[in-house]
Design a protein around this motif. Structure first.
Motif, PDB file in Angstrom:
ATOM      1  N   GLY A  16       0.815  -1.214   0.000  1.00 34.07           N
ATOM      2  CA  GLY A  16       0.000   0.000   0.000  1.00 34.07           C
ATOM      3  C   GLY A  16       0.847   1.262   0.000  1.00 34.07           C
ATOM      4  N   VAL A  17       1.905   1.239   0.809  1.00 32.96           N
ATOM      5  CA  VAL A  17       2.820   2.385   0.837  1.00 32.96           C
ATOM      6  C   VAL A  17       3.515   2.529  -0.519  1.00 32.96           C
ATOM      7  CG1 VAL A  17       4.964   3.244   1.864  1.00 32.96           C
ATOM      8  CG2 VAL A  17       3.148   2.366   3.324  1.00 32.96           C
ATOM      9  N   GLY A  18       3.877   1.408  -1.125  1.00 35.44           N
ATOM     10  CA  GLY A  18       4.498   1.453  -2.447  1.00 35.44           C
ATOM     11  C   GLY A  18       3.557   2.028  -3.494  1.00 35.44           C
ATOM     12  N   ALA A  19       2.276   1.654  -3.418  1.00 34.42           N
ATOM     13  CA  ALA A  19       1.297   2.181  -4.369  1.00 34.42           C
ATOM     14  C   ALA A  19       1.118   3.690  -4.203  1.00 34.42           C
ATOM     15  CB  ALA A  19      -0.044   1.470  -4.204  1.00 34.42           C
ATOM     16  N   LEU A  20       1.038   4.143  -2.949  1.00 34.99           N
ATOM     17  CA  LEU A  20       0.876   5.587  -2.717  1.00 34.99           C
ATOM     18  C   LEU A  20       2.123   6.363  -3.132  1.00 34.99           C
ATOM     19  CD1 LEU A  20      -0.973   5.673   0.710  1.00 34.99           C
ATOM     20  CD2 LEU A  20      -1.865   6.248  -1.536  1.00 34.99           C
ATOM     21  N   GLY A  21       3.294   5.815  -2.828  1.00 37.90           N
ATOM     22  CA  GLY A  21       4.528   6.475  -3.240  1.00 37.90           C
ATOM     23  C   GLY A  21       4.658   6.531  -4.750  1.00 37.90           C
ATOM     24  N   GLY A  22       4.307   5.435  -5.414  1.00 40.99           N
ATOM     25  CA  GLY A  22       4.357   5.409  -6.871  1.00 40.99           C
ATOM     26  C   GLY A  22       3.357   6.356  -7.495  1.00 40.99           C
ATOM     27  N   LEU A  23       2.173   6.427  -6.906  1.00 36.19           N
ATOM     28  CA  LEU A  23       1.158   7.366  -7.401  1.00 36.19           C
ATOM     29  C   LEU A  23       1.646   8.799  -7.284  1.00 36.19           C
ATOM     30  CD1 LEU A  23      -1.827   7.812  -8.328  1.00 36.19           C
ATOM     31  CD2 LEU A  23      -2.383   7.989  -5.919  1.00 36.19           C
ATOM     32  N   SER A  24       2.239   9.132  -6.143  1.00 38.01           N
ATOM     33  CA  SER A  24       2.769  10.488  -5.941  1.00 38.01           C
ATOM     34  C   SER A  24       3.883  10.804  -6.930  1.00 38.01           C
ATOM     35  CB  SER A  24       3.298  10.636  -4.518  1.00 38.01           C
ATOM     36  OG  SER A  24       2.280  10.393  -3.590  1.00 38.01           O
ATOM     37  N   ALA A  25       4.780   9.849  -7.118  1.00 44.13           N
ATOM     38  CA  ALA A  25       5.881  10.064  -8.065  1.00 44.13           C
ATOM     39  C   ALA A  25       5.348  10.195  -9.491  1.00 44.13           C
ATOM     40  CB  ALA A  25       6.879   8.918  -7.968  1.00 44.13           C
ATOM     41  N   GLY A  26       4.355   9.386  -9.838  1.00 44.79           N
ATOM     42  CA  GLY A  26       3.775   9.463 -11.180  1.00 44.79           C
ATOM     43  C   GLY A  26       3.110  10.792 -11.456  1.00 44.79           C
ATOM     44  N   ALA A  37       0.386   8.321 -13.492  1.00 43.08           N
ATOM     45  CA  ALA A  37      -0.009   7.827 -12.177  1.00 43.08           C
ATOM     46  C   ALA A  37      -0.124   6.302 -12.179  1.00 43.08           C
ATOM     47  CB  ALA A  37      -1.320   8.464 -11.741  1.00 43.08           C
ATOM     48  N   CYS A  38      -0.698   5.749 -13.238  1.00 40.77           N
ATOM     49  CA  CYS A  38      -0.822   4.289 -13.333  1.00 40.77           C
ATOM     50  C   CYS A  38       0.541   3.622 -13.432  1.00 40.77           C
ATOM     51  CB  CYS A  38      -1.679   3.912 -14.532  1.00 40.77           C
ATOM     52  SG  CYS A  38      -3.389   4.436 -14.367  1.00 40.77           S
ATOM     53  N   LEU A  39       1.409   4.180 -14.246  1.00 39.33           N
ATOM     54  CA  LEU A  39       2.762   3.639 -14.344  1.00 39.33           C
ATOM     55  C   LEU A  39       3.512   3.782 -13.021  1.00 39.33           C
ATOM     56  CD1 LEU A  39       3.774   4.903 -17.882  1.00 39.33           C
ATOM     57  CD2 LEU A  39       3.145   2.580 -17.213  1.00 39.33           C
ATOM     58  N   GLY A  40       3.262   4.873 -12.319  1.00 39.78           N
ATOM     59  CA  GLY A  40       3.886   5.077 -11.010  1.00 39.78           C
ATOM     60  C   GLY A  40       3.420   4.059  -9.990  1.00 39.78           C
ATOM     61  N   TRP A  42       4.667  -0.648  -6.779  1.00 39.00           N
ATOM     62  CA  TRP A  42       4.473  -2.044  -6.377  1.00 39.00           C
ATOM     63  C   TRP A  42       5.744  -2.856  -6.596  1.00 39.00           C
ATOM     64  CZ3 TRP A  42      -0.823  -2.658  -9.192  1.00 39.00           C
ATOM     65  CH2 TRP A  42      -1.847  -2.255  -8.333  1.00 39.00           C
ATOM     66  N   GLY A  43       6.430  -2.586  -7.700  1.00 36.36           N
ATOM     67  CA  GLY A  43       7.673  -3.313  -7.979  1.00 36.36           C
ATOM     68  C   GLY A  43       8.733  -3.052  -6.926  1.00 36.36           C
ATOM     69  N   VAL A  44       8.880  -1.800  -6.535  1.00 33.70           N
ATOM     70  CA  VAL A  44       9.863  -1.460  -5.500  1.00 33.70           C
ATOM     71  C   VAL A  44       9.426  -2.017  -4.152  1.00 33.70           C
ATOM     72  CG1 VAL A  44      10.893   0.466  -4.237  1.00 33.70           C
ATOM     73  CG2 VAL A  44      10.680   0.580  -6.718  1.00 33.70           C
TER      74      VAL A  44
END
Length: 94
Positions: free
Chosen positions: A40-50, A70-73, A78-80
């Protein structure tokens, strides 16, 4: 169909794919609450970065690319996060 209609349908399709992807990731993570927290934290971080990257790219291409970035982020997040989440032990307390 107008340009707005195509944009709406494509965004609905992206949301549907994200719902399926999130369910798949949840199944892969398993019942561990700690792993779920990491993802979940990875998804939020990726969304923010995207979204941050999208604000820079949108100026260059003169189009709104926030949804795509945002989707790619989220997928990148999730990968990280998976690299950390898979190290969580699922041991049971005695």
């Amino acid at each position: 169909m107008s340009s707005e209609g195509v944009t709406l349908i494509s965004r609905v399709a992206v949301v549907a794919v994200l719902i399926v992807a999130a369910a798949l990731v949840r199944v892969l993570v398993g019942p561990s609450k700690k792993r779920g927290l990491y993802m979940g934290v990875g998804a939020l971080g990726g969304l923010s970065a995207g979204v941050a990257v999208a604000s820079l790219i949108s100026r260059l291409v003169m189009r709104d690319v926030s949804v795509v970035c945002a989707c790619l982020g989220i997928v990148a997040g999730w990968g990280v996060a998976w690299r950390f989440a898979r190290q969580v032990q699922e041991g049971r307390r005695a």
